[in-house]
Design an enzyme around this catalytic site. Structure first.
Site, PDB file in Angstrom:
ATOM      1  N   TYR A 190      13.938  50.461  50.039  1.00 52.68           N
ATOM      2  CA  TYR A 190      14.701  49.338  50.603  1.00 52.68           C
ATOM      3  C   TYR A 190      14.428  48.145  49.688  1.00 52.68           C
ATOM      4  O   TYR A 190      13.963  48.317  48.557  1.00 52.68           O
ATOM      5  CB  TYR A 190      14.196  49.161  52.053  1.00 52.68           C
ATOM      6  CG  TYR A 190      15.023  48.263  52.917  1.00 52.68           C
ATOM      7  CD1 TYR A 190      16.301  48.633  53.320  1.00 52.68           C
ATOM      8  CD2 TYR A 190      14.511  47.048  53.384  1.00 52.68           C
ATOM      9  CE1 TYR A 190      17.054  47.802  54.141  1.00 52.68           C
ATOM     10  CE2 TYR A 190      15.267  46.228  54.207  1.00 52.68           C
ATOM     11  CZ  TYR A 190      16.532  46.608  54.576  1.00 52.68           C
ATOM     12  OH  TYR A 190      17.281  45.783  55.388  1.00 52.68           O
ATOM     13  N   ARG A 211      28.986  42.635  47.006  1.00 50.34           N
ATOM     14  CA  ARG A 211      27.906  41.617  47.052  1.00 50.34           C
ATOM     15  C   ARG A 211      26.633  42.359  47.415  1.00 50.34           C
ATOM     16  O   ARG A 211      26.262  42.421  48.562  1.00 50.34           O
ATOM     17  CB  ARG A 211      28.288  40.543  48.070  1.00 50.34           C
ATOM     18  CG  ARG A 211      27.456  39.327  48.155  1.00 50.34           C
ATOM     19  CD  ARG A 211      26.032  39.528  48.647  1.00 50.34           C
ATOM     20  NE  ARG A 211      25.820  39.381  50.058  1.00 50.34           N
ATOM     21  CZ  ARG A 211      24.923  40.112  50.744  1.00 50.34           C
ATOM     22  NH1 ARG A 211      24.188  41.055  50.178  1.00 50.34           N
ATOM     23  NH2 ARG A 211      24.768  39.931  52.035  1.00 50.34           N
ATOM     24  N   LYS A 242      19.612  51.762  53.716  1.00 48.91           N
ATOM     25  CA  LYS A 242      19.743  51.317  55.118  1.00 48.91           C
ATOM     26  C   LYS A 242      19.652  52.528  56.039  1.00 48.91           C
ATOM     27  O   LYS A 242      19.035  52.472  57.100  1.00 48.91           O
ATOM     28  CB  LYS A 242      21.091  50.604  55.327  1.00 48.91           C
ATOM     29  CG  LYS A 242      21.219  49.279  54.585  1.00 48.91           C
ATOM     30  CD  LYS A 242      20.742  48.100  55.419  1.00 48.91           C
ATOM     31  CE  LYS A 242      20.703  46.834  54.578  1.00 48.91           C
ATOM     32  NZ  LYS A 242      20.110  45.687  55.265  1.00 48.91           N
ATOM     33  N   GLU A 256      28.207  46.711  55.234  1.00 42.71           N
ATOM     34  CA  GLU A 256      27.045  46.172  54.536  1.00 42.71           C
ATOM     35  C   GLU A 256      27.424  45.655  53.159  1.00 42.71           C
ATOM     36  O   GLU A 256      28.105  46.340  52.389  1.00 42.71           O
ATOM     37  CB  GLU A 256      26.003  47.299  54.392  1.00 42.71           C
ATOM     38  CG  GLU A 256      24.644  46.830  53.955  1.00 42.71           C
ATOM     39  CD  GLU A 256      23.912  45.988  54.999  1.00 42.71           C
ATOM     40  OE1 GLU A 256      23.829  46.404  56.162  1.00 42.71           O
ATOM     41  OE2 GLU A 256      23.433  44.899  54.637  1.00 42.71           O
ATOM     42  N   ASP A 257      26.972  44.467  52.863  1.00 48.25           N
ATOM     43  CA  ASP A 257      27.083  43.882  51.531  1.00 48.25           C
ATOM     44  C   ASP A 257      28.519  43.838  50.996  1.00 48.25           C
ATOM     45  O   ASP A 257      28.795  44.205  49.850  1.00 48.25           O
ATOM     46  CB  ASP A 257      26.118  44.585  50.561  1.00 48.25           C
ATOM     47  CG  ASP A 257      24.665  44.213  50.865  1.00 48.25           C
ATOM     48  OD1 ASP A 257      24.425  43.571  51.899  1.00 48.25           O
ATOM     49  OD2 ASP A 257      23.774  44.565  50.067  1.00 48.25           O
ATOM     50  N   ASP A 299      26.308  43.927  59.337  1.00 49.02           N
ATOM     51  CA  ASP A 299      24.872  43.667  59.355  1.00 49.02           C
ATOM     52  C   ASP A 299      24.526  42.313  58.734  1.00 49.02           C
ATOM     53  O   ASP A 299      23.663  41.591  59.226  1.00 49.02           O
ATOM     54  CB  ASP A 299      24.183  44.800  58.584  1.00 49.02           C
ATOM     55  CG  ASP A 299      22.676  44.655  58.562  1.00 49.02           C
ATOM     56  OD1 ASP A 299      22.119  44.220  59.579  1.00 49.02           O
ATOM     57  OD2 ASP A 299      22.072  44.991  57.528  1.00 49.02           O
ATOM     58  N   ASP A 300      25.205  41.952  57.654  1.00 41.05           N
ATOM     59  CA  ASP A 300      24.862  40.708  56.949  1.00 41.05           C
ATOM     60  C   ASP A 300      25.199  39.483  57.789  1.00 41.05           C
ATOM     61  O   ASP A 300      24.496  38.474  57.743  1.00 41.05           O
ATOM     62  CB  ASP A 300      25.573  40.648  55.600  1.00 41.05           C
ATOM     63  CG  ASP A 300      25.122  41.788  54.726  1.00 41.05           C
ATOM     64  OD1 ASP A 300      23.947  41.812  54.352  1.00 41.05           O
ATOM     65  OD2 ASP A 300      25.932  42.705  54.474  1.00 41.05           O
ATOM     66  N   ASN A 310      17.533  38.156  48.928  1.00 39.73           N
ATOM     67  CA  ASN A 310      16.983  39.374  48.328  1.00 39.73           C
ATOM     68  C   ASN A 310      17.663  39.681  47.002  1.00 39.73           C
ATOM     69  O   ASN A 310      18.777  39.238  46.783  1.00 39.73           O
ATOM     70  CB  ASN A 310      17.232  40.553  49.287  1.00 39.73           C
ATOM     71  CG  ASN A 310      16.530  40.356  50.606  1.00 39.73           C
ATOM     72  OD1 ASN A 310      15.374  40.008  50.654  1.00 39.73           O
ATOM     73  ND2 ASN A 310      17.260  40.579  51.693  1.00 39.73           N
TER      74      ASN A 310
END
Ligand SMILES: NC(=O)c1ccc[n+]([C@@H]2O[C@H](COP(=O)([O-])OP(=O)(O)OC[C@H]3O[C@@H](n4cnc5c(N)ncnc54)[C@H](O)[C@@H]3O)[C@@H](O)[C@H]2O)c1
Ligand SMILES: O=C(O)C[C@H](O)C(=O)O
Ligand SMILES: [Mg+2]
Length: 603
Positions: free
Chosen positions: A129, A182, A200, A271-272, A294-295, A445
């Site tokens: 992760y 992203r 994830k 995600e992302d 999630d973001d 991150n």
């Protein structure tokens, strides 16, 4: 209780893993080398003699049978000696070597891999992760050996409904989907972003006990605008600019329809995705499918729990949250998600009155302080933009340093993706905070993109701060026996429980109420003694326990909102009649735990 849960999980594991097996003496439809090459069934040298005989494995393995515990110890020994042998080498070399050894085990023997991951989550989370997963994504095309998950590309338009049936598992419970636009704070990594859904979902298995045979990492490759990747001869994705507008949405729509047709109860975690698509897809799908972003939503809950923890750490009652001055740096999907959840929490505290809620929040992006005077103000940021009279002494576009100096915030929270942006000057300005215990959240991150390091935060902002970062840092030795505690403010504390609770309730969709329940559960998890030490989040070691609690809270909220349709043999009525304890038991009993299950029936 844990022992009981494990027994129950074992029972369930067996029934699930083999419920579709062909009737007869064997519970696996493969034989011989095919079993050894299937990481799900493979036990390596752990196959007992009866299974070797009856599954055509005799002679394909060295004669001695090694127990699971011995195999585990052997793996850990080789991991520890790798650690020893790579001492002194650059961080990236060591991390990638660790990732490789774990990835090889993942490819070979999933049961052993997940046991190692669960039992060493604190050591291994930074490898599978953030931060190492970021490095893996950056180097993915070169590191690629075997595929994992599914890839749907712009070239697959019109084919997805049949492609989805190429996935070998009969049932899928949890999907993590990205378009690679992203990836953490690393930008557009195109198809190489697949590492994020994989990481994830590993957390889903480790923390939420989702059965690894029922997870699916997915990459939607709609091209990339990363010129370096487009020119890289090893790049494994489509060599074309990203699709935009309707063309883009048609691809995502087609994928969502295909998934829903084959697995109507699967949960899809977005995600992302770059901000514009993160918000647009969330609005587009959240009522029609059981999905969340999630973001935006996972991060918001984790940040809110940390913000409430900060109020407690400052020795003030929770109701004092309304007086906290918070500067949020980064007006992207994560920053805006945090602000909108925080504003909702405030208005609930004020008896559901929106009026004035969030007045003490300040938003700073790449162009400085966001105000209503900004040309081309992004409509998503508009609710948090300051009106001219509201900020005496601060102009549109004021720098972060100017904002911190003037506002003297209780909390400085970064979700900008820009490493080091909380520089010495900004951190020193936090010494003038109106709180004697200000909080600094450097949530971006991976590690190099964190707004500041833990060491710099304690050095420049003072020893009395509360500190949290998105990627892990070691605690800081402040001398004289004092420790600067480093929290990890990462959505990993919530997304596995959100997914688990939604799955086991059979929720039709994931509501704000379910997300709020998840955040509240996390916020109340930490004890007063921990809070006093500056601890806002549980240790990663207890992630399985906190996830069970969050899952139970989410499930209860789904039942209360009449969104729960039941799961497997447990119908909505049964869920409604479960007590809090029964819900927690139901959740833990349904969490998969890795053990070798028999592959043949006893004669
Ligand atoms: N810790 C967590 O759980 C967590 C969760 C989600 C996202 N993140 C991190 O947050 C970061 C941002 O994610 P996102 O989805 O919001 O990205 P995004 O691209 O949607 O938004 C980034 C924002 O940062 C702003 N920004 C860029 N340069 C800046 C500067 N110099 N000063 C101030 N603001 C600046 C941009 O204007 C934009 O508003 C990423 O690094 C990601 O890894 C962390
Ligand atoms: O992936 C993480 O570690 C957290 C978050 O989802 C992110 O995008 O940074
Ligand atoms: Mg993310």
């Amino acid at each position: 209780m844990w022992k009981l849960a494990r027994v129950a999980a074992t029972r369930l594991t067996r029934s699930r893993r083999f419920s579709t097996a062909i009737p007869g003496p064997c519970m696996v439809h493969k034989r011989g080398a095919d079993i050894l090459h299937d990481p799900w069934f493979n036990k390596d040298t752990g196959f007992p003699l009866t299974e070797r005989d009856r599954l055509g494995l005799r002679g394909l393995l060295p004669p001695r049978v090694i127990s699971f515990e011995q195999q585990y110890a052997r793996f850990m020994e080789s991991y520890r000696s790798l650690e020893k042998n790579t001492q002194g080498q650059p961080n990236s070399v060591v991390s990638l070597a660790k990732w490789r050894i774990l990835n090889r085990l993942h490819d070979r023997n999933e049961t052993l891999y997940y046991r190692a991951l669960i039992d060493n989550i604190k050591d291994f989370a930074p490898i599978i992760y953030t931060p190492t997963v970021g490095l893996v994504c950056q180097n993915y095309s070169g590191l690629f050996r075997r595929p994992r998950g599914m890839y749907f590309s712009a070239k697959d338009k019109g084919e997805m409904m049949s492609m989805i049936y190429n996935w070998p598992a009969h049932q899928v419970d949890m999907i993590v989907l990205t378009d690679g636009s992203r990836i953490l704070g690393l930008g557009d990594l195109g198809v190489q972003g697949i590492g994020i859904p994989i990481g994830k979902l590993d957390m889903y298995v480790a923390a939420a006990g989702i059965n690894p045979q029922r997870i699916l990492p997915v990459m939607l490759d709609v091209g990339t605008n990363n010129q370096k990747l487009l020119e890289d001869r090893l790049y494994l994705g489509l060599r074309q600019p990203r699709l935009e507008g309707e063309e883009y949405l048609e691809i995502v729509d087609e994928f969502m329809e295909a998934v829903h047709a084959r697995w109507p109860k699967a949960i899809v975690q977005f995600e992302d995705f770059q901000m514009k698509w993160a918000f647009e897809t969330l609005e587009r799908y959240r009522k029609r499918f059981c999905m969340f972003n999630d973001d935006i939503q996972g991060t918001a809950g984790v940040a809110l729990a940390g913000l409430l923890g900060t109020v407690r750490a400052q020795g003030r009652p929770l109701t004092d949250f309304v007086n906290q001055k918070i500067v949020v740096v980064g007006a992207g999907s994560a920053g805006l998600g945090v602000l909108s959840m925080a504003v909702k929490a405030l208005s609930r505290m004020a008896g559901n009155s929106e009026a004035g809620a969030g007045k003490q929040f300040f938003l700073v992006d790449k162009d400085g302080l966001v105000t209503k005077e900004r040309n081309n103000l992004d409509p998503a940021a508009a609710p948090f933009a300051k009106a001219p009279g509201e900020i005496v002494g601060l102009r549109e576009g004021a720098t972060l340093h100017e904002v911190v100096k003037k506002v003297r915030p209780h909390v400085l929270l970064g979700l900008s993706g820009v490493g080091g942006i909380f520089n010495e000057e900004v951190l020193k300005a936090m010494r003038e905070s109106d709180s004697t215990k200000p909080a600094i959240f450097a949530m971006s991150n991976p590690t190099l993109n964190a707004e500041c390091t833990a060491a710099d935060a304690f050095k420049h902002a003072g020893e009395n701060i509360v500190f949290a970062s998105g990627s892990p840092f070691e605690n800081i030795d402040l001398g004289n026996g004092k420790v600067g505690y480093v929290n990890q403010a990462n959505n990993m504390y919530l997304f596995p429980g959100i997914g688990l609770g939604a799955l086991l309730s059979g929720a039709r969709s994931i509501s704000d109420g379910m997300l709020q329940a998840a955040a509240e559960c996390l916020a109340t998890y930490i004890t007063e003694e921990e809070i006093e030490k500056g601890i806002l989040y549980p240790s990663v070691d207890s992630i399985r326990h906190i996830t069970a609690e969050v899952g139970a809270a989410v499930l209860q909220a789904a039942v209360a909102e009449e969104l729960a349709e039941g799961h497997g043999e447990v119908g909505p009525k049964e869920l409604q009649h479960m007590s809090k304890e029964e819900i927690t038991e139901y959740i833990t009993a349904n969490m998969w735990f890795p053990i070798y299950s028999p592959l043949v029936h006893e004669k």
